[in-house]
Design an enzyme around this catalytic site. Structure first.
Site, PDB file in Angstrom:
ATOM      1  N   ASN A  36      51.395  31.060  37.764  1.00  0.00           N
ATOM      2  CA  ASN A  36      52.723  31.638  37.941  1.00  0.00           C
ATOM      3  C   ASN A  36      53.661  30.549  38.427  1.00  0.00           C
ATOM      4  O   ASN A  36      53.277  29.684  39.211  1.00  0.00           O
ATOM      5  CB  ASN A  36      52.700  32.761  38.973  1.00  0.00           C
ATOM      6  CG  ASN A  36      52.094  34.043  38.437  1.00  0.00           C
ATOM      7  OD1 ASN A  36      52.019  34.255  37.233  1.00  0.00           O
ATOM      8  ND2 ASN A  36      51.670  34.908  39.338  1.00  0.00           N
ATOM      9  N   ARG A  61      47.907  36.261  33.893  1.00  0.00           N
ATOM     10  CA  ARG A  61      47.031  35.086  34.058  1.00  0.00           C
ATOM     11  C   ARG A  61      45.579  35.415  33.722  1.00  0.00           C
ATOM     12  O   ARG A  61      44.909  34.644  33.023  1.00  0.00           O
ATOM     13  CB  ARG A  61      47.152  34.517  35.464  1.00  0.00           C
ATOM     14  CG  ARG A  61      48.522  33.907  35.738  1.00  0.00           C
ATOM     15  CD  ARG A  61      48.673  33.418  37.143  1.00  0.00           C
ATOM     16  NE  ARG A  61      48.488  34.545  38.064  1.00  0.00           N
ATOM     17  CZ  ARG A  61      48.147  34.427  39.335  1.00  0.00           C
ATOM     18  NH1 ARG A  61      47.926  33.241  39.868  1.00  0.00           N
ATOM     19  NH2 ARG A  61      48.024  35.492  40.095  1.00  0.00           N
TER      20      ARG A  61
END
Length: 94
Positions: free
Chosen positions: A40, A22
Protein backbone atom coordinates in the site's frame (compact mmCIF):
# COMPACT_ATOMS: atom_id res chain seq x y z
CA UNK A 1 16.11 -13.69 -13.78
CA UNK A 2 16.27 -15.93 -16.78
CA UNK A 3 17.04 -14.63 -20.25
CA UNK A 4 13.35 -14.32 -21.20
CA UNK A 5 12.15 -12.78 -17.92
CA UNK A 6 11.39 -9.13 -17.40
CA UNK A 7 10.32 -6.87 -14.56
CA UNK A 8 7.66 -4.21 -14.20
CA UNK A 9 6.62 -1.73 -11.53
CA UNK A 10 2.85 -1.20 -11.51
CA UNK A 11 0.86 1.47 -9.63
CA UNK A 12 -2.80 0.54 -9.25
CA UNK A 13 -5.23 3.34 -8.40
CA UNK A 14 -8.87 3.55 -7.41
CA UNK A 15 -10.52 1.87 -4.43
CA UNK A 16 -7.68 -0.60 -3.90
CA UNK A 17 -6.93 -0.36 -0.18
CA UNK A 18 -9.06 -2.02 2.48
CA UNK A 19 -10.48 -4.56 0.01
CA UNK A 20 -7.87 -7.36 0.24
CA UNK A 21 -6.01 -6.17 -2.84
CA UNK A 22 -2.53 -7.10 -1.61
CA UNK A 23 -3.48 -10.65 -0.58
CA UNK A 24 -5.37 -11.10 -3.86
CA UNK A 25 -2.33 -9.83 -5.79
CA UNK A 26 -0.04 -12.31 -4.05
CA UNK A 27 -2.39 -15.22 -4.86
CA UNK A 28 -2.78 -14.20 -8.49
CA UNK A 29 0.95 -13.56 -8.95
CA UNK A 30 1.88 -16.91 -7.44
CA UNK A 31 -0.65 -18.65 -9.71
CA UNK A 32 1.07 -17.04 -12.71
CA UNK A 33 4.58 -17.94 -11.48
CA UNK A 34 5.56 -14.32 -10.83
CA UNK A 35 7.88 -13.14 -8.08
CA UNK A 36 8.16 -9.73 -6.46
CA UNK A 37 6.19 -7.75 -3.91
CA UNK A 38 3.10 -5.60 -3.35
CA UNK A 39 2.46 -2.76 -0.89
CA UNK A 40 0.00 0.00 0.00
CA UNK A 41 1.15 3.54 -0.71
CA UNK A 42 0.36 6.62 1.41
CA UNK A 43 -1.61 8.19 -1.48
CA UNK A 44 -4.15 5.32 -1.44
CA UNK A 45 -2.69 3.44 -4.39
CA UNK A 46 -1.08 -0.01 -4.43
CA UNK A 47 2.42 -0.51 -5.85
CA UNK A 48 3.58 -3.88 -7.16
CA UNK A 49 6.91 -5.13 -8.48
CA UNK A 50 6.42 -8.07 -10.84
CA UNK A 51 9.19 -10.30 -12.20
CA UNK A 52 8.69 -13.20 -14.57
CA UNK A 53 7.81 -14.04 -18.13
CA UNK A 54 6.41 -11.28 -20.34
CA UNK A 55 3.25 -13.34 -20.88
CA UNK A 56 2.68 -13.75 -17.13
CA UNK A 57 3.24 -10.05 -16.49
CA UNK A 58 0.74 -9.20 -19.24
CA UNK A 59 -1.81 -11.57 -17.70
CA UNK A 60 -1.30 -9.96 -14.28
CA UNK A 61 -1.79 -6.49 -15.76
CA UNK A 62 -5.11 -7.66 -17.20
CA UNK A 63 -6.12 -9.05 -13.81
CA UNK A 64 -5.19 -5.74 -12.17
CA UNK A 65 -7.76 -4.00 -14.37
CA UNK A 66 -10.52 -5.87 -12.52
CA UNK A 67 -9.00 -6.56 -9.10
CA UNK A 68 -10.63 -8.57 -6.32
CA UNK A 69 -14.29 -8.29 -5.30
CA UNK A 70 -14.86 -4.96 -3.58
CA UNK A 71 -12.13 -3.15 -5.51
CA UNK A 72 -12.80 -0.47 -8.08
CA UNK A 73 -9.69 -0.03 -10.21
CA UNK A 74 -9.36 3.25 -12.08
CA UNK A 75 -5.86 2.66 -13.46
CA UNK A 76 -2.88 0.32 -13.60
CA UNK A 77 0.20 2.22 -14.78
CA UNK A 78 3.17 0.10 -15.78
CA UNK A 79 6.74 1.35 -15.63
CA UNK A 80 9.87 -0.63 -16.54
CA UNK A 81 11.95 -1.94 -13.67
CA UNK A 82 15.48 -3.30 -13.56
CA UNK A 83 16.60 -5.86 -11.02
CA UNK A 84 20.00 -7.15 -10.04
CA UNK A 85 18.45 -10.61 -9.58
CA UNK A 86 15.08 -12.29 -9.61
CA UNK A 87 13.16 -11.87 -6.32
CA UNK A 88 12.46 -15.03 -4.36
CA UNK A 89 8.74 -15.64 -3.93
CA UNK A 90 6.03 -13.00 -3.81
CA UNK A 91 5.53 -11.04 -0.62
CA UNK A 92 3.36 -8.35 0.86
CA UNK A 93 5.40 -5.46 2.22
CA UNK A 94 4.42 -2.36 4.17
Amino acid sequence: MSYDDEAAMVRITGRVQGVGFRAWTREEAEELGLTGWVRNEPDGSVLALLAGSPASISQMLERFRHGPPGASVSGAERQPATLAGKPVGFRITR
